[in-house]
Design an enzyme around this catalytic site. Structure first.
Site, PDB file in Angstrom:
ATOM      1  N   ASP A 202      -6.987 -14.146  12.385  1.00 42.65           N
ATOM      2  CA  ASP A 202      -5.634 -14.141  11.851  1.00 42.65           C
ATOM      3  C   ASP A 202      -4.637 -14.186  13.014  1.00 42.65           C
ATOM      4  O   ASP A 202      -4.921 -14.758  14.072  1.00 42.65           O
ATOM      5  CB  ASP A 202      -5.432 -12.891  10.985  1.00 42.65           C
ATOM      6  CG  ASP A 202      -4.399 -13.068   9.898  1.00 42.65           C
ATOM      7  OD1 ASP A 202      -3.201 -13.094  10.229  1.00 42.65           O
ATOM      8  OD2 ASP A 202      -4.776 -13.186   8.713  1.00 42.65           O
ATOM      9  N   HIS A 253       0.859  -9.598   9.647  1.00 39.61           N
ATOM     10  CA  HIS A 253      -0.062 -10.146   8.654  1.00 39.61           C
ATOM     11  C   HIS A 253      -1.507  -9.766   8.939  1.00 39.61           C
ATOM     12  O   HIS A 253      -2.250  -9.372   8.040  1.00 39.61           O
ATOM     13  CB  HIS A 253       0.107 -11.672   8.639  1.00 39.61           C
ATOM     14  CG  HIS A 253      -0.630 -12.379   7.550  1.00 39.61           C
ATOM     15  ND1 HIS A 253      -1.875 -12.923   7.727  1.00 39.61           N
ATOM     16  CD2 HIS A 253      -0.280 -12.657   6.272  1.00 39.61           C
ATOM     17  CE1 HIS A 253      -2.268 -13.514   6.610  1.00 39.61           C
ATOM     18  NE2 HIS A 253      -1.319 -13.369   5.705  1.00 39.61           N
ATOM     19  N   SER A 437      -3.685 -14.254   0.735  1.00 36.39           N
ATOM     20  CA  SER A 437      -4.025 -13.570   1.984  1.00 36.39           C
ATOM     21  C   SER A 437      -4.386 -12.118   1.746  1.00 36.39           C
ATOM     22  O   SER A 437      -5.154 -11.523   2.511  1.00 36.39           O
ATOM     23  CB  SER A 437      -2.845 -13.623   2.956  1.00 36.39           C
ATOM     24  OG  SER A 437      -2.615 -14.914   3.433  1.00 36.39           O
TER      25      SER A 437
END
Length: 672
Positions: A202, A253, A437
């Protein structure tokens, strides 16, 4: 004669010209039109060299462990790359071009001119030259939603949906999505991800976040060790992380996805599905706004995930340090080359690593065929759509079928909670966001729970995927999205809306492969004869996948020999006999009958163990038979791991038992 000679020269000239033209045409065909246009416009361009030869990874299938599978895959990939890339690398060096060689997909990236491209395309090992974009900051195509989502407010209203009580989940400090998939029920069984390593591919991770620090494989309780545990694919070019050797997250994230897999601060913030699993991570997406990656950084991270290595020491790559499952909450929107990431992804799967991939956020309230970007489109990816805690499909979740490769492949595989998901954030606090996600990490965490419940499933990608699919809850509502896609509607399982359904951790763990073992033998027999022992192995009917290569190992005590058996031993070593059975389907049993011959009077204890490719060894019931001068009429046996056979009736049996007890007491108090 002069005329004939002239004609001959003309023919030779035409043949040479045609041959040259043909060779030039062949060279031109190898250069992708987009690359040709770019280099003609700018004089130079970044490109990728794709090779004709690809590695045969089939040898990994025979390996039992994930580490051995990974080692076999890495060796095959490296050997192929070294062999086929050699002349190309020599040409690159001769032309003074900088390059990067990858073995995971047998590819080389470089930058050069039209003359460089033509020289490389003329080499036989080269299959194709493709344009790549190595710019680290650029505008994404209009209309494409990045997988990295903006935060959304998180409604926390009390609700009870299908037996799921949101208020109770919040009171118990368990995130609603984690509670909905019944992870706490698995924790109560003692399985929390222990012994399993999850990887996050990621934008990076805040490694010392309170909910993640204890679970970081690089933290030993007092010191951080980032070798083998962290990789920054951008290295010194990273604009947002001051030290590429230390884990960081410029967006939040990656911290969020890792938190959903394993996060727990030891107190009220139970945000992760598998809170005792360990995590490692690789950063291939860069900036803090949309998370832009490049083809080289994607390849870098995927190669590192297959065989991690110490910081900046790729020659020390070790597949034994690879994660068991990797979460990929990203999609390659940068124009990834069609065969490139597929080959890379296939290699990860062949290495025994489960690739969990978010399906994408381009559903737009029901647009079918929107699962369109790597890695989600591939068969080797376990693709995940998003639903909410009311089991309603998210309006943004991308839908199948896969159209980009004309396969019409059914996707996603499953669905998981991905709406208003609260998890760790890169400011040390927590944030609530939505997207596929957020759904993917729930599935990766479930993979860790299953593997902690049965370590023999580590490395068995197809078994893990089948177990999750076959226990998923198909009662997903579709009022926010299409009810039919690609010819399948919501009543068809699997479908192109939510696949097999929303994952159920408790159902998956309880349906894992298990072996039940029962055994029986006479408690006593007369001397001078033989007797029969029977061992029965079975898989409960509640199982969801077949067992392969069931194995029963029996240790014969001294003086007891095998006279005959219903099946011949598959192996023998001294007094240890092995018997094997190819497969056991759920609800099926395998009975093995042994005729045993005792050498003399006495008591004989028959012990053993049972296992399978998907089940760790467990003790078989121990059978005790007394052989004496009388006539035995009792029978003994037991069922369940480690339960010894009980004595039956008959005077001889009781006399023998009393004698054994007396002998045992004498040995106990004499120190022998």
């Amino acid at each position: 004669m002069k005329l004939q000679a002239a004609v001959l020269k003309l023919v030779v000239f035409l043949m040479l010209t045609a041959g040259f033209a043909s060779a030039q045409a062949a060279v031109s065909v190898k250069i992708d039109p987009a690359l040709l246009s770019a280099v003609q416009s700018a004089g130079q361009a970044d490109f990728l060299i794709w090779f004709e030869e690809q590695a045969d990874l089939s040898a990994a299938d025979a390996e039992k462990t994930r580490a051995d599978k990974g080692r076999a895959v890495m060796q095959a990939l490296r050997a192929t790359a070294e062999r086929s890339q050699a002349p190309v690398l020599a040409q690159l060096r001769a032309r003074g071009l900088e390059y990067r060689s990858f073995w995971i997909a047998n590819a080389v990236t470089a930058r050069g001119s039209l003359a460089d491209l033509q020289a490389l395309a003329a080499l036989a090992p080269v299959k194709q030259l493709y344009k790549i974009d190595n710019q680290l900051s650029r505008q994404l195509p209009a209309g494409i939603a990045r997988f990295i989502d903006t935060p959304r407010p998180a409604p926390r209203a009390t609700a009870a949906v299908g037996g799921f009580d949101l208020a109770k989940a919040l009171a118990d400090s368990v995130e609603p999505g984690v509670a909905l998939i019944r992870a706490p029920e698995v924790w109560a069984l003692g399985y929390k991800g222990q012994g399993v390593v999850v990887g996050d591919h990621d934008v990076g991770v805040m490694w010392d976040h309170p909910a993640l620090k204890s679970q970081y494989r690089g933290w030993d309780g007092s010191t951080a060790h980032h070798d083998y545990n962290w990789r920054n694919a951008f290295g010194a070019l990273d604009l947002f992380c001051t030290d590429p050797g230390v884990p960081c997250d410029s967006n939040g994230h990656g911290t969020h996805t890792t938190g959903t897999m394993v996060g727990w601060d030891g107190g009220a913030n139970q945000v992760g599905v598998a809170p005792e699993a360990k995590w490692i991570a690789c950063r291939s997406l860069l900036d803090p706004i949309v998370g832009v990656g490049t083809i080289p950084t994607y390849l870098d991270c995927m190669q590192w995930q297959l065989a991690p290595y110490p910081v900046d020491q790729p020659d020390a790559a070790d597949p034994a340090m690879a994660p068991d499952v990797v979460n990929n909450s990203w999609g390659c929107l940068e124009g990834c080359i069609p065969p490139l990431l597929k080959s890379t992804n296939d290699a990860i799967k062949a290495a025994g690593i489960v690739q969990v991939v978010s399906a994408g956020n381009d559903g737009n309230g029901g647009v079918c065929g929107t699962i369109a970007f790597p890695l989600a489109v591939y068969e080797s990816s376990f693709s995940v759509g998003a639903s909410d805690v009311g089991d309603e499909m998210a309006d943004f979740s991308s839908l199948g079928p896969v159209l980009t490769d004309l396969s019409l492949r059914t996707k996603p595989n499953v669905t998981a909670p991905g709406v208003d998901t609260r998890s760790a954030w890169n400011d040390g606090d927590y944030n609530t966001i939505s997207g596929t996600s957020m759904a993917g990490p729930h599935v990766a965490g479930l993979v860790a729970l299953i593997m902690s419940a049965e370590p023999r499933l580590i490395g068995r990608v197809d078994d893990i995927r089948a177990l999750i699919e076959r226990t998923a809850n198909p009662n997903v509502k579709t009022s926010n999205t299409a009810s039919t896609c690609g010819g399948t509607d919501a009543a068809t399982i699997p479908n192109n809306i939510f696949g097999y359904g929303r994952i159920d951790a408790a159902a998956a763990v309880l349906a894992r492969p298990q072996l039940a073992v029962q055994a029986s033998a006479p408690a006593s027999v007369a001397s001078g004869g033989s007797y029969t022992a029977v061992f029965t192995l079975s898989q409960p009917a509640s199982g969801k996948i077949d067992l392969s290569n069931a194995l029963l190992k029996l240790t014969l005590p001294s003086g007891l020999s095998l006279k005959s058996s219903s099946e011949a031993p598959s192996a023998s070593e001294g007094q240890v006999l092995s018997f094997s059975h190819a497969a056991l389907a759920p609800g099926e049993e395998w009975a093995l009958s042994l005729e045993l011959s005792p050498a003399q009077s006495g008591s004989y204890s028959l012990a053993g163990s049972a296992e399978a490719d998907q089940v760790s060894p467990k003790a078989a019931p121990t059978l005790l038979t007394a052989v004496g001068s009388g006539s035995g009429n009792g029978s003994g046996g037991g069922s369940g791991g480690g339960t010894s056979g009980s004595y039956g009736g008959g005077a001889l049996g009781w006399i023998s038992l009393l004698g054994l007890l007396a002998a045992g007491l004498r040995r106990r108090f004499s120190g022998r």
